[in-house]
Design an enzyme around this catalytic site. Structure first.
Site, PDB file in Angstrom:
ATOM      1  N   GLN A   8       0.875  -1.170   0.000  1.00  0.00           N
ATOM      2  CA  GLN A   8       0.000   0.000   0.000  1.00  0.00           C
ATOM      3  C   GLN A   8       0.910   1.216   0.000  1.00  0.00           C
ATOM      4  O   GLN A   8       1.820   1.297   0.826  1.00  0.00           O
ATOM      5  CB  GLN A   8      -0.833  -0.051   1.289  1.00  0.00           C
ATOM      6  CG  GLN A   8      -1.747   1.099   1.512  1.00  0.00           C
ATOM      7  CD  GLN A   8      -3.121   0.854   0.879  1.00  0.00           C
ATOM      8  OE1 GLN A   8      -3.593  -0.276   0.887  1.00  0.00           O
ATOM      9  NE2 GLN A   8      -3.707   1.879   0.327  1.00  0.00           N
ATOM     10  N   SER A 187       6.562   6.194  -1.214  1.00  0.00           N
ATOM     11  CA  SER A 187       7.831   5.450  -1.289  1.00  0.00           C
ATOM     12  C   SER A 187       8.451   5.170   0.076  1.00  0.00           C
ATOM     13  O   SER A 187       9.674   5.130   0.203  1.00  0.00           O
ATOM     14  CB  SER A 187       8.856   6.185  -2.162  1.00  0.00           C
ATOM     15  OG  SER A 187       8.271   6.546  -3.387  1.00  0.00           O
ATOM     16  N   ARG A 188       7.613   5.034   1.093  1.00  0.00           N
ATOM     17  CA  ARG A 188       8.068   4.714   2.458  1.00  0.00           C
ATOM     18  C   ARG A 188       8.908   5.821   3.107  1.00  0.00           C
ATOM     19  O   ARG A 188       9.589   5.595   4.089  1.00  0.00           O
ATOM     20  CB  ARG A 188       8.880   3.398   2.478  1.00  0.00           C
ATOM     21  CG  ARG A 188       8.109   2.190   1.953  1.00  0.00           C
ATOM     22  CD  ARG A 188       7.033   1.778   2.941  1.00  0.00           C
ATOM     23  NE  ARG A 188       6.308   0.582   2.529  1.00  0.00           N
ATOM     24  CZ  ARG A 188       5.068   0.580   2.011  1.00  0.00           C
ATOM     25  NH1 ARG A 188       4.412   1.713   1.795  1.00  0.00           N
ATOM     26  NH2 ARG A 188       4.466  -0.545   1.707  1.00  0.00           N
ATOM     27  N   LEU A 189       8.832   7.044   2.530  1.00  0.00           N
ATOM     28  CA  LEU A 189       9.590   8.168   3.108  1.00  0.00           C
ATOM     29  C   LEU A 189       8.666   8.948   4.049  1.00  0.00           C
ATOM     30  O   LEU A 189       8.338  10.117   3.818  1.00  0.00           O
ATOM     31  CB  LEU A 189      10.151   9.055   1.989  1.00  0.00           C
ATOM     32  CG  LEU A 189      11.104   8.308   1.041  1.00  0.00           C
ATOM     33  CD1 LEU A 189      11.575   9.227  -0.088  1.00  0.00           C
ATOM     34  CD2 LEU A 189      12.307   7.759   1.802  1.00  0.00           C
TER      35      LEU A 189
END
Ligand SMILES: Cc1cc2nc3c(=O)[nH]c(=O)nc-3n(C[C@H](O)[C@H](O)[C@H](O)COP(=O)(O)O)c2cc1C
Length: 209
Positions: A8, A187-189
């Site tokens: 997700q 982007s998981r940032l």
């Protein structure tokens, strides 16, 4: 189950220093009010306790946010109650999926006053009051009918007798010393803003995602 390909991405919101203040209670309240509009039970949170080096987590419901404490109610003789008695350091976790947000809180739990617990206990529906009396929460129950028979007995008894809050049922107030506000980003940032108690005020910082 193909969990490795289950992914997700988060992209609806950001958490920036210039948009928030230095008081974590204010930010919690703002986030909570938003969550309450869209999440089914925004006041549900996970509370982790640790007794004898054994961490244990479970969900409970936030029932009040005072000036400086988070309050939930439970059975003081339950596993969590005994755990807090032996080690009052707890960790709380709110996960608000629709807002892609998580809040971690660490603090110290203590029992609320009897008057405070009474006030909430007597405000609950009578079935919940009887349930709290009937359930020796977290003790072994051999068969469900034992509990159901006890509820029937107590329901009949309390038709003609006043209900009294059991001393082993009441509130815990958690006084936080640490907050982490997590906002999912692409982007998981992700954004992670932390507040640590610093005397009478709070020190704010940011963590790598
Ligand atoms: C959504 C939800 C809300 C809950 N709220 C409470 C609560 O406010 N108080 C409580 O004692 N247990 C609550 N429970 C049950 C606890 O998760 C747990 O099963 C119970 O308190 C026994 O935990 P323990 O054996 O670790 O003490 C809730 C469970 C769920 C799923």
């Amino acid at each position: 189950m193909d969990l490795k390909n289950q992914r997700q991405d988060y992209h609806t919101k950001v958490l920036l220093e210039e948009e928030i203040g230095m008081n974590p209670f204010e930010l919690f309240t703002a986030w909570f009010l938003e969550a309450n509009q869209v999440e089914a039970e925004a006041n549900a949170f996970t509370i982790a306790t640790s007794m004898n080096n054994r961490p244990q987590a479970r969900t409970v419901l936030l029932k009040e946010l005072t000036n400086d404490c988070f309050v939930f109610f439970t059975n003081y003789h339950s596993t969590k109650g005994r755990s807090i008695e032996s080690n009052p350091n707890v960790s709380m976790l709110f996960f608000w999926q629709k807002l892609e947000r998580q809040i971690r809180i660490e603090g110290v739990a203590s029992k609320t006053s009897a008057t405070y617990s009474d006030e909430y206990f007597y405000s609950r529906p009578i079935e919940s009051q009887i349930g709290a009396i009937a359930s020796t929460q977290s003790a072994e129950l051999n068969e469900r009918y034992v509990l159901e028979d006890r509820i029937k007995e107590l329901t009949a008894f309390y038709k003609t007798n006043p209900i009294i809050r059991p001393e082993n049922w009441g509130g815990f107030a958690i006084k936080p010393s640490y907050f982490e506000f997590w906002q999912g980003r692409a982007s998981r940032l992700h954004d992670r803003i932390v507040y640590e108690v610093n005397g009478d005020s709070w020190k704010r910082g940011r963590l790598y995602p």
